[in-house]
Design an enzyme around this catalytic site. Structure first.
Site, PDB file in Angstrom:
ATOM      1  N   ASP A  27      45.766  45.826  49.538  1.00  0.00           N
ATOM      2  CA  ASP A  27      45.990  44.417  49.861  1.00  0.00           C
ATOM      3  C   ASP A  27      44.816  43.858  50.660  1.00  0.00           C
ATOM      4  O   ASP A  27      44.148  44.594  51.395  1.00  0.00           O
ATOM      5  CB  ASP A  27      47.300  44.297  50.670  1.00  0.00           C
ATOM      6  CG  ASP A  27      47.807  42.868  50.741  1.00  0.00           C
ATOM      7  OD1 ASP A  27      47.313  42.012  49.975  1.00  0.00           O
ATOM      8  OD2 ASP A  27      48.695  42.605  51.566  1.00  0.00           O
ATOM      9  N   HIS A  44      38.576  40.835  44.376  1.00  0.00           N
ATOM     10  CA  HIS A  44      39.148  41.856  43.482  1.00  0.00           C
ATOM     11  C   HIS A  44      38.035  42.753  42.930  1.00  0.00           C
ATOM     12  O   HIS A  44      38.178  43.958  42.853  1.00  0.00           O
ATOM     13  CB  HIS A  44      39.912  41.198  42.331  1.00  0.00           C
ATOM     14  CG  HIS A  44      41.101  40.396  42.791  1.00  0.00           C
ATOM     15  ND1 HIS A  44      41.985  40.857  43.728  1.00  0.00           N
ATOM     16  CD2 HIS A  44      41.539  39.152  42.441  1.00  0.00           C
ATOM     17  CE1 HIS A  44      42.926  39.944  43.936  1.00  0.00           C
ATOM     18  NE2 HIS A  44      42.679  38.899  43.174  1.00  0.00           N
ATOM     19  N   LEU A 138      43.772  65.771  39.461  1.00  0.00           N
ATOM     20  CA  LEU A 138      44.427  64.683  40.199  1.00  0.00           C
ATOM     21  C   LEU A 138      45.142  63.798  39.198  1.00  0.00           C
ATOM     22  O   LEU A 138      44.547  63.384  38.203  1.00  0.00           O
ATOM     23  CB  LEU A 138      43.375  63.844  40.949  1.00  0.00           C
ATOM     24  CG  LEU A 138      43.896  62.537  41.571  1.00  0.00           C
ATOM     25  CD1 LEU A 138      44.740  62.816  42.814  1.00  0.00           C
ATOM     26  CD2 LEU A 138      42.741  61.605  41.953  1.00  0.00           C
TER      27      LEU A 138
HETATM   28  C1  FPP Z   1      45.907  42.400  46.619  1.00  0.00           C
HETATM   29  O1  FPP Z   1      45.055  41.543  47.305  1.00  0.00           O
HETATM   30  C2  FPP Z   1      45.231  43.009  45.473  1.00  0.00           C
HETATM   31  C3  FPP Z   1      45.540  42.793  44.162  1.00  0.00           C
HETATM   32  C4  FPP Z   1      46.625  41.882  43.743  1.00  0.00           C
HETATM   33  C5  FPP Z   1      44.779  43.409  43.058  1.00  0.00           C
HETATM   34  C6  FPP Z   1      44.266  44.785  43.274  1.00  0.00           C
HETATM   35  C7  FPP Z   1      43.097  45.009  42.381  1.00  0.00           C
HETATM   36  C8  FPP Z   1      42.006  45.734  42.680  1.00  0.00           C
HETATM   37  C9  FPP Z   1      41.884  46.515  43.900  1.00  0.00           C
HETATM   38  C10 FPP Z   1      40.805  45.752  41.782  1.00  0.00           C
HETATM   39  C11 FPP Z   1      41.022  46.248  40.446  1.00  0.00           C
HETATM   40  C12 FPP Z   1      41.558  47.607  40.387  1.00  0.00           C
HETATM   41  C13 FPP Z   1      41.699  48.275  39.246  1.00  0.00           C
HETATM   42  C14 FPP Z   1      42.325  49.604  39.211  1.00  0.00           C
HETATM   43  C15 FPP Z   1      41.201  47.703  37.993  1.00  0.00           C
HETATM   44  P1  FPP Z   1      45.469  40.011  47.443  1.00  0.00           P
HETATM   45  O2  FPP Z   1      44.844  39.259  46.337  1.00  0.00           O
HETATM   46  O3  FPP Z   1      46.952  39.883  47.525  1.00  0.00           O
HETATM   47  O4  FPP Z   1      44.796  39.659  48.826  1.00  0.00           O
HETATM   48  P2  FPP Z   1      45.280  38.596  49.906  1.00  0.00           P
HETATM   49  O5  FPP Z   1      46.642  39.051  50.374  1.00  0.00           O
HETATM   50  O6  FPP Z   1      44.241  38.695  50.975  1.00  0.00           O
HETATM   51  O7  FPP Z   1      45.297  37.269  49.231  1.00  0.00           O
END
Ligand code: FPP
Length: 249
Positions: A27, A44, A138
């Site tokens: 997050d 992201h 893994l």
């Molecule tokens: C949460 O941050 C993160 C996500 C919804 C997406 C997670 C994706 C990745 C780490 C990159 C891609 C990974 C793969 C495996 C392809 P948020 O957007 O909710 O952040 P915020 O709470 O600060 O708005």
């Protein structure tokens, strides 16, 4: 002197118990990007290197199962441009990392409501899952289009179908019977749940499986999460007294 990750890992190994299964709610990508006056998709994208870090760190530490919450069912409600960017990133991630994952002995599984993925994302996922299936060093569970309540509803439907057909006696249903109908059927439950960005919530992730997991919440935003933070969480885990509701001798 600042501890280097390899020293921390050596200390962890000396103490012994590395968690078998680590789950992570990644997050803070959006906030990380906002702090840099950049669009959310940039956060992201930057989060992908943290994904690489924790996979390498998990392999080095001898963790058997790593579960990453990459995209929730609720995330489909985000603006179309962000959803599209996340789907594109998934395709890019798989295209870029598949060789290395295969080489490292990582078995990739993708868990969730995959019928909703874009055709390109679905094809990318199918290929990497198939290709890495024989690996055993893994197990990497990527949760995509996933919601824990939905997973439990699907399990309940499966059990109801079996009971209605006469194949299953309702009185014979146990916790194991339910676990066996979840996406994680052949995985041990997570021992440790890490959540980044300081939020103190489970957010509909692995509600059944996290029953006895230790929680580790760090203020670090996901794109800044490195193996140093992972090993810090493992060290903290080793200090916990897991009682499963019982008392210690
Ligand atoms: C949460 O941050 C993160 C996500 C919804 C997406 C997670 C994706 C990745 C780490 C990159 C891609 C990974 C793969 C495996 C392809 P948020 O957007 O909710 O952040 P915020 O709470 O600060 O708005």
């Amino acid at each position: 002197m600042r501890a280097n990750p390899q020293d921390t890992l050596a200390r962890i190994r000396e103490r012994g118990a590395v968690p078998r299964h680590v789950a992570i709610i990644m997050d803070g990508n959006g906030r990380w990007a906002r702090g840099r006056l950049m669009p959310r998709a940039f956060g992201h994208r930057s989060g992908m290197s943290a994904v690489r870090e924790v996979i390498e760190g998990a392999v080095e530490a001898g963790i058997g199962y790593l579960s990453l919450f990459a995209f929730s069912r609720e995330n489909w409600e985000r603006p179309a441009s962000e959803v599209e960017a996340l789907m594109d990133l998934l395709v890019e991630y798989v295209g870029r990392e598949a060789d290395e994952l295969a080489e490292k002995g990582v078995q990739v599984r993708v868990l969730g409501d995959l019928a909703r993925l874009t055709p390109a994302a679905a094809a990318a996922v199918r290929e990497v899952v198939q290709r890495t299936a024989p690996n055993a060093r893994l197990v990497l569970n990527l949760f995509i289009s996933y919601g824990a309540r939905d997973e439990i509803v699907r399990a309940a439907r499966a059990l109801a179908r079996e009971a209605a057909s006469g194949a299953l006696d309702p009185e014979a249903i146990t916790e194991e019977t339910v676990s066996a109908r979840l996406y994680t059927a052949d995985c041990p439950d997570p021992d440790l749940l890490i959540r980044t960005s300081g939020e103190q919530r489970i957010s509909n992730f692995l509600l059944w499986q996290l029953a006895y997991a230790e929680l580790f919440i760090t203020p670090v935003l996901w794109p800044d999460f490195t193996r140093k933070e992972l090993y810090g969480a493992l060290e903290e885990f080793q200090k916990r007294d897991r009682r499963y509701g019982r008392v210690t001798a």
